[in-house]
Design a protein around this motif. Structure first.
Motif, mmCIF file in Angstrom:
data_model
loop_
_atom_site.group_PDB
_atom_site.id
_atom_site.type_symbol
_atom_site.label_atom_id
_atom_site.label_comp_id
_atom_site.label_asym_id
_atom_site.label_seq_id
_atom_site.Cartn_x
_atom_site.Cartn_y
_atom_site.Cartn_z
ATOM 1 N N PHE A 81 -0.015 -87.904 -10.765
ATOM 2 C CA PHE A 81 -0.312 -89.228 -10.225
ATOM 3 C C PHE A 81 0.898 -89.794 -9.495
ATOM 4 O O PHE A 81 0.942 -90.967 -9.195
ATOM 5 C CB PHE A 81 -0.760 -90.184 -11.332
ATOM 6 N N PHE B 151 -17.596 -89.913 -6.189
ATOM 7 C CA PHE B 151 -16.543 -89.055 -6.746
ATOM 8 C C PHE B 151 -17.046 -88.359 -8.016
ATOM 9 O O PHE B 151 -16.951 -87.140 -8.153
ATOM 10 C CB PHE B 151 -15.333 -89.932 -7.048
ATOM 11 N N ILE B 152 -17.609 -89.156 -8.943
ATOM 12 C CA ILE B 152 -18.125 -88.573 -10.184
ATOM 13 C C ILE B 152 -19.193 -87.541 -9.861
ATOM 14 O O ILE B 152 -19.208 -86.425 -10.406
ATOM 15 C CB ILE B 152 -18.691 -89.687 -11.087
ATOM 16 N N ILE C 105 -12.967 -87.037 -13.939
ATOM 17 C CA ILE C 105 -14.226 -87.746 -14.094
ATOM 18 C C ILE C 105 -14.040 -89.065 -14.856
ATOM 19 O O ILE C 105 -14.681 -90.067 -14.543
ATOM 20 C CB ILE C 105 -15.258 -86.821 -14.776
ATOM 21 N N MET D 227 -11.307 -90.771 -14.763
ATOM 22 C CA MET D 227 -10.670 -91.622 -13.754
ATOM 23 C C MET D 227 -11.749 -92.290 -12.892
ATOM 24 O O MET D 227 -11.692 -93.484 -12.613
ATOM 25 C CB MET D 227 -9.803 -90.709 -12.884
ATOM 26 N N GLY D 228 -12.734 -91.480 -12.482
ATOM 27 C CA GLY D 228 -13.850 -92.030 -11.713
ATOM 28 C C GLY D 228 -14.581 -93.103 -12.500
ATOM 29 O O GLY D 228 -14.941 -94.156 -11.956
ATOM 30 N N GLY D 229 -14.771 -92.857 -13.803
ATOM 31 C CA GLY D 229 -15.427 -93.848 -14.660
ATOM 32 C C GLY D 229 -14.653 -95.147 -14.695
ATOM 33 O O GLY D 229 -15.235 -96.243 -14.636
ATOM 34 N N LEU E 299 -5.524 -93.017 -5.614
ATOM 35 C CA LEU E 299 -6.952 -92.793 -5.839
ATOM 36 C C LEU E 299 -7.615 -92.245 -4.582
ATOM 37 O O LEU E 299 -8.437 -91.327 -4.650
ATOM 38 C CB LEU E 299 -7.638 -94.103 -6.241
ATOM 39 N N ILE F 99 -12.653 -96.312 -12.350
ATOM 40 C CA ILE F 99 -12.812 -96.993 -11.057
ATOM 41 C C ILE F 99 -14.137 -97.750 -11.029
ATOM 42 O O ILE F 99 -14.192 -98.938 -10.676
ATOM 43 C CB ILE F 99 -12.803 -95.976 -9.892
ATOM 44 N N VAL F 100 -15.214 -97.050 -11.434
ATOM 45 C CA VAL F 100 -16.538 -97.665 -11.356
ATOM 46 C C VAL F 100 -16.612 -98.880 -12.276
ATOM 47 O O VAL F 100 -17.101 -99.950 -11.883
ATOM 48 C CB VAL F 100 -17.622 -96.626 -11.711
ATOM 49 N N LEU G 265 -6.900 -88.610 -4.302
ATOM 50 C CA LEU G 265 -7.710 -87.860 -5.265
ATOM 51 C C LEU G 265 -9.130 -87.694 -4.746
ATOM 52 O O LEU G 265 -9.708 -86.597 -4.776
ATOM 53 C CB LEU G 265 -7.747 -88.625 -6.588
ATOM 54 N N GLY H 93 -16.477 -94.370 -6.053
ATOM 55 C CA GLY H 93 -16.253 -93.872 -7.402
ATOM 56 C C GLY H 93 -17.458 -93.102 -7.906
ATOM 57 O O GLY H 93 -17.335 -92.028 -8.500
ATOM 58 N N LEU H 94 -18.648 -93.658 -7.656
ATOM 59 C CA LEU H 94 -19.868 -92.967 -8.067
ATOM 60 C C LEU H 94 -20.004 -91.637 -7.325
ATOM 61 O O LEU H 94 -20.346 -90.614 -7.921
ATOM 62 C CB LEU H 94 -21.093 -93.853 -7.792
ATOM 63 N N LEU I 219 -15.275 -99.331 -3.105
ATOM 64 C CA LEU I 219 -14.677 -98.354 -4.013
ATOM 65 C C LEU I 219 -15.632 -98.021 -5.162
ATOM 66 O O LEU I 219 -15.608 -96.915 -5.700
ATOM 67 C CB LEU I 219 -13.361 -98.914 -4.553
ATOM 68 N N LEU I 220 -16.483 -98.989 -5.520
ATOM 69 C CA LEU I 220 -17.473 -98.745 -6.568
ATOM 70 C C LEU I 220 -18.365 -97.577 -6.181
ATOM 71 O O LEU I 220 -18.601 -96.647 -6.955
ATOM 72 C CB LEU I 220 -18.308 -100.009 -6.771
ATOM 73 N N VAL J 191 -17.635 -84.352 -8.541
ATOM 74 C CA VAL J 191 -16.995 -83.515 -9.570
ATOM 75 C C VAL J 191 -18.053 -82.705 -10.301
ATOM 76 O O VAL J 191 -17.855 -81.539 -10.632
ATOM 77 C CB VAL J 191 -16.186 -84.385 -10.562
#
Lengths: 336, 353
Positions: B66, B332-333, A145, A147-149, B265, A151-152, B268, B329-330, B325-326, B336
């Motif tokens: 990684f 992705f979060i 998570i 890692m996701g932060g 990434l 990226i964002v 992942l 990423g959101l 990717l932004l 999770v």
């Protein structure tokens, strides 16, 4: 209960000084290898300055891990955000930066640094509340998570500032070097060393000599006990997280000035270096982190001078050697 | 059921979805003619295998690595350097395989023995550091790897796009390119089925036991380091295999296509979105991600320019195609948090409840 009383009653473990000697011995060995005293001094000062900057960025990460058992892969976001926020102040004050008077320069730098630290600290608050709070105690999810932060945050910086590298000029009075005999020492490196030392000593003093430090250390040992005594340990740890993030922001500004340019992916790029430092030092140890940072910088600088090709992987080699010797890092603090 | 190793998808929707994907991929050269569509299908095949091998680590043993792109890159570079140096012959392909795969396995063994012993949480950091060092090496040793430019090479006669076998089958020409596609499709399918077999073997059960509680697994008498190291090596081997396929398709290997951190990434994201700990999730994740990557960006570009025309502040930047990717990423979060078992876990849960 005062500290002296504690010293009387508690048996002190013997002080482990071998890691402290490592950088000194390394520097001493390098003197004959490099041959010229003036380049040796220049390289050593460069290593110390670089090491102090890495330490400033890495200390927050190691503190947060040691105290809260949170592995924050998003730490690099604070570094980049700090550097970018500083440009908001430095841009309009470009005239003060170009002026050849130290005080005018500092008058522009001080608000930039303060704002950078405030914003990255606030971002740390958001990170902790929004991202990490629900995943305490689960390392796998923490890594994913945060890692996701990262990226964002990185993508948001790209969206707001654009993909180009942004120049970050060094103040006029900090350019150039002090010349002592045939030895040249860059002025900015001296400043970096001073700031790094101040942060290091302040961290140690707060942790070891104040009531807050006592509570933090107690909270690490036994969290429930400290909570049962009526202290709000959650709030204390949140404060630690914010301080760690703010330090990363400070480190970001200093690194940006050192390189004289910043980039949105600088945080992610520096993360590798920071992880190496934190691993070498032993997760959670501030002193280990300090020595680790200096060692990494020394290997990079000396290595770059002596064997440029090898310098690319010197950090990894250093890490391998240290972990062969002490599998838990120089100073193992936590039992985790 | 033998081929699925006694681990069926356990959900009707999921079975239907998987069947649809496999049929679509198997018939891709006929169903979706055109270079771009075939590229997307190939990428899905390769990434499904790569992501499945990563799932063996992340989902089944709970270790975050990684360095997975490093093994992927070793496979790519091995085949590229062999074909570049020895010319387009099958002997060169064989050399690339014989050198590349064991190299990946040995490196995985070294990393595994070295860092799995140290501390579980070190593993993520150490692999990150090692992978970045490897990336630097690959882009600096230009006499071997071609540096930043990478290595382009020729394929053996049989696999070249210019080789035509059948002029017109259902209106489609069967060429060396089609043959390459089917080779990649079959190899990827074999690797995924192999992984499915592994995770449902006693060995795979021990891995899950280690993930759930390492101390208890150790107390039961399993040599956990041994198992983890093996899992690491198998994952590295499959990743290197996927790298070989990727290089063969692109006829090129370079830092950006095989080693870069952004591929890590992507892997992942695919594992987490598809579903950790389910090999099927790799296929689903790869399909969703790669379709989004190839077709969503055009949509975002349109939305971005529309927002720019409307004079909205900030939005054009946030919707710019390069910023996709932004949003991932959101996503992705969010995934999770809200569905940690991914699409596959969701579908299985829905059919059970």
């Amino acid at each position: 209960m005062t500290d002296t009383a504690l010293d009387d009653t508690l048996p002190q473990p013997p002080r482990d000084i071998i890691p402290v000697l490592l950088p000194i011995v390394l520097a001493a060995i390098m003197l004959p290898l490099i041959g010229s005293t003036s380049s040796w001094v220049t390289l050593t000062v460069a290593s110390l300055a670089m090491g102090m900057m890495i330490f400033i960025m890495a200390s927050g990460l190691t503190l947060v891990f040691g105290l809260m058992d949170v592995l924050n892969f998003g730490h690099g976001a604070f570094i980049a955000v700090g550097a970018y926020v500083a440009t908001l102040v430095l841009g309009p004050l470009a005239g003060w930066i170009q002026a050849d008077a130290l005080w005018t320069n500092l008058a522009a730098l001080a608000p930039a640094v303060l704002l950078a630290m405030a914003v990255s600290g606030a971002l740390g608050l958001v990170f902790e509340r929004v991202l990490i709070l629900p995943v305490y105690g689960n390392h796998l999810k923490q890594i994913l998570i945060t890692m996701g932060g990262l990226i964002v945050a990185e993508q948001a910086l790209y969206a707001l500032w654009g993909p180009a590298q942004i120049p970050m000029p060094l103040p006029a009075a900090l350019r150039g070097s002090f010349i002592i005999g045939d030895i040249a020492i860059a002025k900015y490196r001296v400043l970096a060393m001073v700031v790094g030392l101040v942060v290091f000593v302040a961290t140690l003093l707060v942790l070891n000599r104040t009531k807050i430090g006592l509570l933090i250390r107690a909270g690490v040992e036994n969290r429930e006990m400290v909570e049962a005594l009526g202290y709000r340990i959650r709030r204390l740890f949140l404060g630690v997280f914010m301080v760690g993030s703010a330090l990363a922001g400070l480190g970001g500004v200093m690194w940006g000035l050192y390189r004289e340019q910043i980039h949105a992916s600088m945080g992610a790029d520096l993360m590798v270096l920071i992880f190496i430092v934190v691993i070498i030092g032993g997760l959670g140890s501030v002193s280990g982190c300090f020595i680790g940072a200096i060692l990494v910088a020394m290997v990079a600088n000396y290595g770059g001078f002596l064997v440029p090709k090898l310098a690319l992987v010197s950090n990894i080699l250093l890490m391998v050697v240290i972990l062969m010797w002490r599998p838990r890092g120089l100073y193992a603090v936590t039992n985790r | 059921m033998m081929i699925l190793s006694g681990d069926p998808p356990r959900s009707r929707v999921l079975s239907a979805l998987l069947l649809l994907i496999v049929v679509a991929l198997a018939a891709a050269p006929f169903l979706f003619p055109g270079a771009k569509a075939l590229n997307v299908a190939t990428k899905i095949c390769i990434f499904a295998a790569l992501v499945a091998s990563y799932d063996l680590l992340l989902g089944y043993t709970g270790t975050v690595s990684f360095a997975h792109t490093m093994f992927y890159g070793i496979g790519s570079y091995a085949i590229a350097i062999a074909l570049y140096g020895m010319g387009p012959s099958w002997a060169a392909v064989a050399t690339g395989l014989v050198v590349g795969l064991p190299l990946a396995a040995l490196l995985a063994l070294a990393i595994g023995l070295f860092s799995l012993r140290v501390q579980a949480i070190f593993f993520a950091m150490i692999t990150l550091a090692v992978a970045s060092a490897f990336l630097v090496l690959a882009s600096q040793l230009s006499w071997l790897t071609g540096g930043e430019d990478g290595r382009s090479f020729q394929l053996p006669e049989l696999l070249r796009p210019g080789t035509v076998f059948v002029k017109n089958l259902f209106g489609i020409a069967i060429t060396g390119r089609t043959l390459t596609y089917y080779m990649i499709f079959i190899a990827s399918a074999a690797m995924i089925l192999g992984l499915l077999r592994i995770v449902n073997s006693p060995f795979g059960r021990v891995l899950q036991a280690i993930r759930e509680n390492r101390f208890r697994a150790e107390a039961l008498g399993y040599r956990t380091v041994f198992h983890l190291t093996w899992a690491n090596c198998i994952a590295a081997l499959v990743a290197a295999g996927a790298g070989v396929l990727n290089a063969l398709w692109l006829r090129y290997a370079g830092p950006d296509t095989s080693l870069s951190f952004s591929i890590m990434l992507d892997i992942l994201l695919m594992v987490v979105i598809g579903g950790m700990g389910t090999i099927y999730g790799a296929l689903i994740g790869a399909v969703i991600f790669i379709l989004a990557q190839n077709y969503l960006q055009a949509l975002m570009g349109a939305a971005s320019s529309a927002a720019a025309d409307a004079g909205l502040p900030l939005l054009p930047g946030l919707l710019h195609p390069d910023r996709w990717l932004l949003w991932l990423g959101l996503l992705f979060i969010a995934s999770v948090y809200f569905f940690p078992t991914g699409v596959v876990g969701r579908l299985r849960g829905a059919s059970r409840g």
